[in-house]
Design a protein around this motif. Structure first.
Motif, mmCIF file in Angstrom:
data_model
loop_
_atom_site.group_PDB
_atom_site.id
_atom_site.type_symbol
_atom_site.label_atom_id
_atom_site.label_comp_id
_atom_site.label_asym_id
_atom_site.label_seq_id
_atom_site.Cartn_x
_atom_site.Cartn_y
_atom_site.Cartn_z
ATOM 1 N N ASP A 323 32.305 21.488 49.631
ATOM 2 C CA ASP A 323 33.212 22.016 48.607
ATOM 3 C C ASP A 323 33.403 23.481 48.974
ATOM 4 O OD1 ASP A 323 34.707 22.727 46.458
ATOM 5 O OD2 ASP A 323 33.297 22.045 44.935
ATOM 6 N N LEU A 324 34.360 23.723 49.870
ATOM 7 C CA LEU A 324 34.493 25.001 50.554
ATOM 8 C C LEU A 324 35.649 25.820 49.989
ATOM 9 C CD1 LEU A 324 33.631 26.750 53.105
ATOM 10 C CD2 LEU A 324 35.523 25.589 54.279
ATOM 11 N N THR A 325 35.404 27.119 49.815
ATOM 12 C CA THR A 325 36.480 28.051 49.453
ATOM 13 C C THR A 325 36.379 29.290 50.331
ATOM 14 O OG1 THR A 325 35.149 29.114 47.720
ATOM 15 C CG2 THR A 325 36.590 27.298 47.050
ATOM 16 N N ALA A 326 37.512 29.790 50.734
ATOM 17 C CA ALA A 326 37.595 31.049 51.473
ATOM 18 C C ALA A 326 38.570 31.942 50.726
ATOM 19 C CB ALA A 326 38.059 30.807 52.902
ATOM 20 N N THR A 327 38.107 33.099 50.283
ATOM 21 C CA THR A 327 38.907 33.987 49.443
ATOM 22 C C THR A 327 39.053 35.343 50.103
ATOM 23 O OG1 THR A 327 38.026 32.872 47.472
ATOM 24 C CG2 THR A 327 39.149 34.982 47.146
ATOM 25 N N LEU A 328 40.297 35.716 50.384
ATOM 26 C CA LEU A 328 40.617 37.032 50.917
ATOM 27 C C LEU A 328 41.274 37.838 49.802
ATOM 28 C CD1 LEU A 328 40.880 39.017 53.323
ATOM 29 C CD2 LEU A 328 43.122 37.975 53.781
ATOM 30 N N SER A 329 40.699 38.978 49.457
ATOM 31 C CA SER A 329 41.223 39.776 48.342
ATOM 32 C C SER A 329 41.430 41.226 48.771
ATOM 33 C CB SER A 329 40.267 39.722 47.141
ATOM 34 O OG SER A 329 39.011 40.305 47.464
ATOM 35 N N TYR A 330 42.362 41.854 48.086
ATOM 36 C CA TYR A 330 42.679 43.271 48.345
ATOM 37 C C TYR A 330 42.946 43.936 47.008
ATOM 38 C CZ TYR A 330 45.467 47.373 49.667
ATOM 39 O OH TYR A 330 45.967 48.644 49.806
ATOM 40 N N ALA A 331 42.257 45.031 46.750
ATOM 41 C CA ALA A 331 42.452 45.808 45.534
ATOM 42 C C ALA A 331 42.803 47.242 45.918
ATOM 43 C CB ALA A 331 41.195 45.789 44.667
ATOM 44 N N ASP A 332 43.823 47.792 45.275
ATOM 45 C CA ASP A 332 44.316 49.128 45.597
ATOM 46 C C ASP A 332 44.496 49.900 44.299
ATOM 47 O OD1 ASP A 332 45.387 51.369 46.755
ATOM 48 O OD2 ASP A 332 47.349 50.480 47.166
ATOM 49 N N GLN A 333 43.853 51.033 44.208
ATOM 50 C CA GLN A 333 43.963 51.865 43.015
ATOM 51 C C GLN A 333 44.297 53.292 43.435
ATOM 52 O OE1 GLN A 333 40.403 53.065 40.658
ATOM 53 N NE2 GLN A 333 41.471 52.107 38.948
ATOM 54 N N LYS A 334 45.435 53.795 42.947
ATOM 55 C CA LYS A 334 45.872 55.153 43.233
ATOM 56 C C LYS A 334 45.951 55.945 41.935
ATOM 57 C CE LYS A 334 49.600 53.837 45.486
ATOM 58 N NZ LYS A 334 50.858 53.902 46.279
ATOM 59 N N ILE A 335 45.324 57.112 41.939
ATOM 60 C CA ILE A 335 45.322 57.996 40.780
ATOM 61 C C ILE A 335 45.701 59.384 41.268
ATOM 62 C CG2 ILE A 335 44.034 58.792 38.762
ATOM 63 C CD1 ILE A 335 41.961 56.587 39.444
#
Length: 691
Positions: A323-335
């Motif tokens: 029961d396989l999952t591969a998760t690629l995530s990107y978070a970008d926060q500019k202040i």
């Protein structure tokens, strides 16, 4: 100040363990209109998180597990009409909201860790949106900047403590906040077609308005797509005395795009993509969003852009081993913030060049993460295993700038984790391990530093035949140095080579049953005691010192959740927690832990009339609270009224109308660890229709 005793915790725990044998939960999990289950399929695959007991009240309870878990579903999210993510969590045990009614200058603190009046986060509470790790590091006096809108989400899950955190990161002491965005099938009901959802919300304190529009399309059984735009605005609020609460105005437009496609033999492959973005543009507002420095930093124009994207592949063939999952995530926060000339009284002082770099900074955090994990289910003799293994690679980049309090650099990490839930008879034994290695590289001439740690825990649970479960756990974690720890060579020698260590013990019990006091009723309760010790502390300085750090922190507390419902629709929900701690430093007298949670008790009394009406009265009492400057606050009790009307026929069929009256008696008070007054009496109206 001397350390307070934990009042009532031992007695409550003994009472829970002494609950007499009462009618047990039916084996098929369905009794008197309630269902015991695991909730979403995602919850099924996450290991040792227990059974989700469907209560008659507002919130389902997680029972039979050593993990303290609270889940807020889409119905409760809609009923609460929260203006911020933080406001969704204010009835969860041991959760403290710091200025929670606004995104700016706010934060989430769990069991005394996380946000505080100086930083929006201390890395001991992890926040994830669709698996993406979001939030800044220790940005000075500008809060968590968690601007994403509550109406984007279908579920919020809070895991308190360390034992349930090894899949999500290292150094987690307070807990994990997991947010899952809405799916198209939430609107289509899983049936192919096109649906449009519209929500309008209005608030009297003051001139608050929200519009959320959703387009959900399911062309067939294998594909679904969603697009949402939510606009939320709030003017400056007023407190219970009618005074304006400064820096409480905001406007936050948000976007959400999401899709999923299932394919392959037996539909064993799936791929999904989600993207969300929220922006805010503030003009001539205090740099110090916590308002604890008397305006000495002056005002700034500040823009915030927060976005995250997640691409996930799933492979679940007809096999218990995969029961396989591969998760690629990107978070970008500019202040980005620029100083408003003439707004600070310190412009003429020698310290101004240092402060000027701080109030004219451009901050940016980019976090890219790949997580691959698999769950295998198998037997070894009489023992059933649910073995979860995974690998994680992440890269966080912090933009370099001239602000001395915010050095730039990169934090590259690799981690492996193993969680094995082993069940035999009524026993469940769950060992968990996580190994993590980091390399922090400075954008300036501060050097490069490598660290690694092995951490883990053990959870034990036993479930009796009468619905009673007892459980306990031990967990050890290490918080590896972060980019924010970079500094001069003298500082780096210690801070960049020292990981914060913490261990937590927990013990508790839960019980659920039906036909307890009258035919068709339903009762469930869960209570747990925790004790945490942290040492090699690098996040906090000793009281009155800017160079000497605390040597250790010790905290403890008790948490309780319960629900009782009658067959006629009357229900009672109860939540409560108490906690305290002590901080220690060389040469400094021991003192109460500065961020300890207050003692809170919340009771909701409500009634449901079938599917068409739900009314409730919520009372929440808080004692032993302190403000952001650690001054004692008087005890306070807040009353909230809510009603949800869902017409079942006629022209309004399919419409949902929600009424709310918060702080009904217009109480003037400040919440625990907050720097601003809480909003006064607020009327709320929400209307939702799916076409």
């Amino acid at each position: 100040m001397t350390r307070k005793k934990l009042r009532g915790s031992t007695a409550l725990f003994v009472a829970l363990c002494a609950i007499p044998a009462l009618p047990a939960l039916a084996q098929d999990g369905t009794t008197a209109g309630t269902t015991a289950g695991t909730g979403s399929q995602d919850a099924v695959s996450r290991g040792f998180l227990g059974t989700l007991w469907m209560t008659p009240g507002k919130r389902d309870l997680s029972l039979g597990s050593a993990v303290s878990r609270t889940t807020i579903d889409a119905e409760e999210i809609a009923d609460r009409q929260a203006g911020t993510i933080a406001e969704l969590l204010d009835t969860i045990p041991s959760v403290t909201l710091i200025n929670g009614s606004t995104p700016q200058g706010s934060g989430i603190n769990i069991r005394g860790y996380g946000a505080n009046s100086t930083y929006g986060n201390d890395q001991k509470v992890a926040i994830q949106i669709d698996g993406a790790s979001v939030g800044s590091e220790e940005l000075y006096r500008i809060g968590t900047q968690l601007f994403t809108d509550p109406l984007l989400f279908r579920e919020v899950e809070v895991l308190r403590g360390t034992i349930g955190s090894f899949e999500y990161g290292s150094g987690i002491v307070g807990g994990v906040v997991r947010l899952e965005t809405k799916d198209a099938s939430d609107f289509t009901g899983g049936v192919p077609g096109l649906r449009i959802g519209q929500t309008l919300e209005f608030s009297s304190n003051t001139a608050g308005a929200t519009s959320s529009t959703t387009l959900a399309w399911q062309p067939d059984d294998r594909a679904e797509f969603l697009l949402n735009y939510t606009w939320r605005r709030q003017d400056d609020q007023v407190d219970g005395d009618g005074d304006v609460i400064g820096n409480s105005e905001f406007e936050t437009p948000s976007w959400l795009a999401k899709g999923k496609y299932t394919f392959g033999q037996d539909d064993d492959h799936s791929i999904s993509l989600s993207f969300s973005r929220t922006t805010a543009d503030e003009k001539d507002v205090p740099y110090d969003t916590f308002s604890t420095t008397g305006g000495s930093f002056g005002n700034v124009d500040r823009t915030t852009e927060t976005q995250q994207a997640t691409l996930q592949y799933g492979y679940n063939p007809v096999s218990d081993l995969v029961d396989l999952t591969a998760t690629l995530s990107y978070a970008d926060q500019k202040i980005d913030y620029s100083y408003v000339p003439g707004s600070s009284p310190l412009e003429v002082t020698p310290t101004w060049p240092f402060l000027e770099a701080t109030v004219n900074a451009k901050q940016r955090y980019e976090t890219t993460k790949l997580v691959v994990k698999n769950e295998a289910r198998f037997l070894t003799g009489e023992v059933a295993h649910s073995l979860r293994t995974g690998a994680e690679v992440s890269r966080r980049v912090r933009k370099d700038n001239d602000a001395a309090s915010a050095p730039g650099g990169e934090d590259n990490r690799v981690a492996l984790f193993v969680i094995d839930e082993m069940t035999a008879g009524g026993f469940t034994v769950t060992p968990a391990l996580r190994w993590e290695k980091s390399k922090v590289e400075s954008a300036k001439d501060y050097g490069d530093y490598e660290n690694d740690a092995l951490m883990g825990g053990l959870a034990l649970a036993y479930e009796f035949d009468n619905g009673l479960s007892v459980f306990g756990s031990y967990a050890y974690t290490e918080g590896l140095p972060i980019i924010d720890d970079l500094g001069s060579a003298a500082v780096n020698d210690w801070r960049m080579s020292t990981s914060e260590k913490a261990e937590t013990w927990e013990i508790g019990a839960s019980w659920a049953g039906t036909d307890v006091l009258s035919p068709g009723d339903n009762f469930s309760v869960r209570g747990n005691y925790y004790s945490t010790k942290m040492w090699d502390v690098t996040s906090y300085s000793a009281s009155g010192s800017t160079s000497e750090n605390l040597s250790r922190i010790e905290t403890e507390g008790f948490e309780l959740e319960a629900s009782y419902g009658l067959s006629n629709g009357v229900y009672f929900d109860l939540q409560g927690s108490t906690g305290q701690g002590t901080e220690y430093a060389e040469g400094v007298p021991d003192t109460d832990w500065r961020n300890q949670p207050a003692t809170t008790v919340g009771l909701t009394l409500g009634r449901k009339w079938g599917e068409w009406l739900d009314t409730s009265w919520e009372v929440r009492h808080t004692a032993d609270a302190r403000d952001a400057l650690l001054e004692d606050l008087p005890d306070y009790t807040v009353h909230n009224l809510r009603a949800t009307w869902k017409p079942q026929n006629g022209a309004l069929e399919g419409t949902e109308v929600r009424f709310g009256l918060e702080n009904a008696f217009d109480l003037d008070y400040t919440g625990n660890l907050s720097s601003r007054k809480a909003p006064g009496r607020t009327y709320k109206l929400g209307i939702t229709k799916v076409f």
